[in-house]
Design a protein around this motif. Structure first.
Motif, mmCIF file in Angstrom:
data_model
loop_
_atom_site.group_PDB
_atom_site.id
_atom_site.type_symbol
_atom_site.label_atom_id
_atom_site.label_comp_id
_atom_site.label_asym_id
_atom_site.label_seq_id
_atom_site.Cartn_x
_atom_site.Cartn_y
_atom_site.Cartn_z
ATOM 1 N N ARG A 209 43.809 36.755 38.942
ATOM 2 C CA ARG A 209 44.824 37.373 39.787
ATOM 3 C C ARG A 209 45.756 36.294 40.318
ATOM 4 O O ARG A 209 45.317 35.237 40.756
ATOM 5 C CB ARG A 209 44.157 38.114 40.943
ATOM 6 N N CYS A 210 47.057 36.608 40.296
ATOM 7 C CA CYS A 210 48.075 35.668 40.737
ATOM 8 C C CYS A 210 48.476 35.979 42.175
ATOM 9 O O CYS A 210 48.255 37.073 42.679
ATOM 10 C CB CYS A 210 49.280 35.782 39.802
ATOM 11 N N ARG A 211 49.104 35.021 42.820
ATOM 12 C CA ARG A 211 49.630 35.230 44.174
ATOM 13 C C ARG A 211 50.619 36.384 44.228
ATOM 14 O O ARG A 211 50.806 36.999 45.266
ATOM 15 C CB ARG A 211 50.325 33.957 44.651
ATOM 16 N N CYS A 212 51.279 36.650 43.135
ATOM 17 C CA CYS A 212 52.279 37.715 43.107
ATOM 18 C C CYS A 212 51.631 39.088 42.952
ATOM 19 O O CYS A 212 52.326 40.086 42.806
ATOM 20 C CB CYS A 212 53.292 37.478 41.980
ATOM 21 N N SER A 213 50.290 39.107 42.957
ATOM 22 C CA SER A 213 49.473 40.313 42.831
ATOM 23 C C SER A 213 49.342 40.806 41.400
ATOM 24 O O SER A 213 48.733 41.829 41.154
ATOM 25 C CB SER A 213 49.957 41.448 43.744
ATOM 26 N N HIS A 214 49.893 40.091 40.443
ATOM 27 C CA HIS A 214 49.666 40.420 39.038
ATOM 28 C C HIS A 214 48.226 40.051 38.680
ATOM 29 O O HIS A 214 47.763 38.970 39.035
ATOM 30 C CB HIS A 214 50.644 39.649 38.152
ATOM 31 N N GLN A 215 47.516 40.953 38.024
ATOM 32 C CA GLN A 215 46.114 40.712 37.689
ATOM 33 C C GLN A 215 45.842 41.194 36.283
ATOM 34 O O GLN A 215 46.359 42.224 35.856
ATOM 35 C CB GLN A 215 45.222 41.478 38.677
ATOM 36 N N MET B 290 48.907 31.088 32.390
ATOM 37 C CA MET B 290 50.181 31.274 33.062
ATOM 38 C C MET B 290 50.368 32.752 33.383
ATOM 39 O O MET B 290 50.038 33.617 32.576
ATOM 40 C CB MET B 290 51.332 30.780 32.178
ATOM 41 N N CYS B 291 50.902 33.030 34.580
ATOM 42 C CA CYS B 291 51.143 34.418 34.973
ATOM 43 C C CYS B 291 52.303 34.983 34.157
ATOM 44 O O CYS B 291 53.370 34.384 34.090
ATOM 45 C CB CYS B 291 51.451 34.495 36.458
ATOM 46 N N ALA B 292 52.069 36.168 33.562
ATOM 47 C CA ALA B 292 53.109 36.776 32.738
ATOM 48 C C ALA B 292 54.263 37.312 33.572
ATOM 49 O O ALA B 292 55.344 37.556 33.055
ATOM 50 C CB ALA B 292 52.511 37.906 31.907
ATOM 51 N N ARG B 293 54.036 37.508 34.866
ATOM 52 C CA ARG B 293 55.085 38.096 35.696
ATOM 53 C C ARG B 293 55.951 37.034 36.374
ATOM 54 O O ARG B 293 57.172 37.140 36.392
ATOM 55 C CB ARG B 293 54.470 38.995 36.760
ATOM 56 N N CYS B 294 55.281 35.996 36.971
ATOM 57 C CA CYS B 294 56.074 35.042 37.754
ATOM 58 C C CYS B 294 55.961 33.621 37.216
ATOM 59 O O CYS B 294 56.481 32.696 37.822
ATOM 60 C CB CYS B 294 55.656 35.092 39.222
ATOM 61 N N SER B 295 55.259 33.436 36.080
ATOM 62 C CA SER B 295 55.151 32.143 35.406
ATOM 63 C C SER B 295 54.392 31.095 36.211
ATOM 64 O O SER B 295 54.524 29.909 35.949
ATOM 65 C CB SER B 295 56.532 31.596 35.042
HETATM 66 ZN ZN LIG Z 1 52.343 35.753 39.257
#
Ligand SMILES: [Zn+2]
Length: 130
Positions: free
Chosen positions: A77-83, A55-60
């Motif tokens: 890497r997430c769609r929200c650019s969190h990596q 799970m992405c820590a920034r946008c879940s």
């Molecule tokens: Zn994310």
């Protein structure tokens, strides 16, 4: 007796750091110049590691990942650019993700441009536009 102890301590060389080791320094410079050969794949489904869904820590977000393999280091890497670096994933796991679907890219640049994970490159485009 005391002076001999001090002399013995000084024979222990410090561990090589990127600043001291020409090879490590070259690797670091290669990475910052963007010439390191990354490989990427997209993964539209969930990724489960040791029974836990990533799970992405920034946008879940729980799916629709980009997976990046840099030598033996695998990052997600997430769609929200969190990596982040996923230590539980190995190069073999990355190969398996390529086989399981998604789209394969030979470099991070190609992947970011084609797959829409280029949030961190937005500033670069603005700078070039003038
Ligand atoms: Zn994310």
């Amino acid at each position: 007796m005391l002076s001999e102890d001090i002399r013995a301590d000084r024979t222990v060389l410090p561990l090589a750091t990127p600043e001291d080791d020409p090879l490590l320094r070259l690797q670091a410079e290669t990475q910052t110049s963007g010439e390191v050969h990354l490989r990427c794949t997209t993964h539209p489904e969930e990724i489960t590691i040791t029974g836990i869904t990533v799970m992405c820590a920034r946008c879940s977000a729980r799916r629709d990942w980009m997976v990046i393999c840099d030598r033996n280091t695998v990052s997600i890497r997430c769609r929200c650019s969190h990596q982040w670096v996923e230590c539980e994933l190995s190069r073999q796991d990355f190969e398996g993700l390529i086989d399981s679907g998604g789209e394969y890219f030979p470099s991070l640049e190609a992947a970011a441009q084609c797959a829409g994970y280029d949030g961190t490159l937005a500033g670069t485009y603005l700078a070039e536009r003038r």
